[in-house]
Design a protein around this motif. Structure first.
Motif, PDB file in Angstrom:
ATOM      1  N   TYR A 104       0.839  -1.198   0.000  1.00 36.99           N
ATOM      2  CA  TYR A 104       0.000   0.000   0.000  1.00 36.99           C
ATOM      3  C   TYR A 104       0.879   1.254   0.000  1.00 36.99           C
ATOM      4  O   TYR A 104       0.594   2.237  -0.699  1.00 36.99           O
ATOM      5  CB  TYR A 104      -0.906   0.013   1.234  1.00 36.99           C
ATOM      6  N   SER A 108       0.843   4.064  -2.896  1.00 37.05           N
ATOM      7  CA  SER A 108       0.541   5.464  -2.564  1.00 37.05           C
ATOM      8  C   SER A 108       1.647   6.386  -3.063  1.00 37.05           C
ATOM      9  O   SER A 108       1.377   7.498  -3.532  1.00 37.05           O
ATOM     10  CB  SER A 108       0.336   5.631  -1.055  1.00 37.05           C
ATOM     11  N   TRP A 117      -4.771   8.688   1.292  1.00 33.92           N
ATOM     12  CA  TRP A 117      -4.624   7.470   2.093  1.00 33.92           C
ATOM     13  C   TRP A 117      -4.677   7.828   3.570  1.00 33.92           C
ATOM     14  O   TRP A 117      -4.173   8.871   3.986  1.00 33.92           O
ATOM     15  CB  TRP A 117      -3.287   6.784   1.792  1.00 33.92           C
TER      16      TRP A 117
END
Length: 201
Positions: A104, A108, A117
């Motif tokens: 993640y 991002s 996020w």
């Protein structure tokens, strides 16, 4: 006569013994009272020096407002209005979180400001900050979940989740686009973002 003297001596000895016991009991009670009073003053002073924060906020799935994970600020869904948002719920006891969150973090970085996020530390007895730093998501806004069934799982519960990890994709208007209550690989995460928001990178 001798018997009477002996009886008087025994009675006097018993009386003296009772007086000694009573005096000892009074000293014990006095010392206990002093000790309890000192403890109350000490604890009260500690609370004045280091007041404990009251964790308050809103845990509605589409209108949440939570305390920062590290600091005195707030993190709210409204902060991200106008931008697609990925909310990644995590806890330091979750092995799936440990595997997926570095992916993640990479996605991002790749997508920049196309997607917002936020990391939400939920159902976690510790602070979770070290875990977030270790996995590279401390560059995101980080929030602490509050309330709920597990002393810090109110927003997690609002999404009717069952276990970690949990990822919630929010539309730019704050509505829920999709909830994924299972681990995602990097490719799966990118596919979700492309399908839901048309974002690639």
């Amino acid at each position: 006569m001798a018997v009477n003297k002996k009886a008087r001596r025994e009675a006097a000895a018993r009386a003296a013994d009772e007086r000694r016991r009573a005096a000892a009991k009074r000293r014990l009670m006095r010392n206990l009272a002093i000790g309890v009073g000192a403890a109350i003053v000490l604890v009260g002073g500690l609370f004045l020096l280091d007041p404990q924060p009251t964790l308050v906020g809103e845990t509605s799935a589409t209108a949440w407002d939570l305390p920062e994970l590290d600091g005195d600020g707030r993190v709210a869904l409204a902060d991200f209005e106008g931008t697609p948002l990925v909310a990644a719920f995590f806890a330091d006891w979750c092995p799936h979180c440990r595997r997926e969150l570095p992916h993640y973090a990479q996605v991002s970085d790749d997508l920049g400001d196309q997607v917002a996020w936020v990391g939400i530390n939920s159902a976690n007895s510790g602070s979770g900050l070290g875990f977030a730093q270790e996995l590279g998501i401390d560059k995101w806004p980080l929030a602490r979940d509050i309330g709920g069934n597990n002393s810090g799982s109110g927003l997690f519960d609002a999404h009717r989740a069952r276990g970690m990890p949990l990822t919630v994709f929010y539309n730019p208007d704050g509505s829920v686009a999709r909830t994924v209550n299972q681990p995602l690989t990097e490719d799966q995460l990118r596919a979700q973002l492309a399908e839901l928001f048309g974002v690639t990178g």
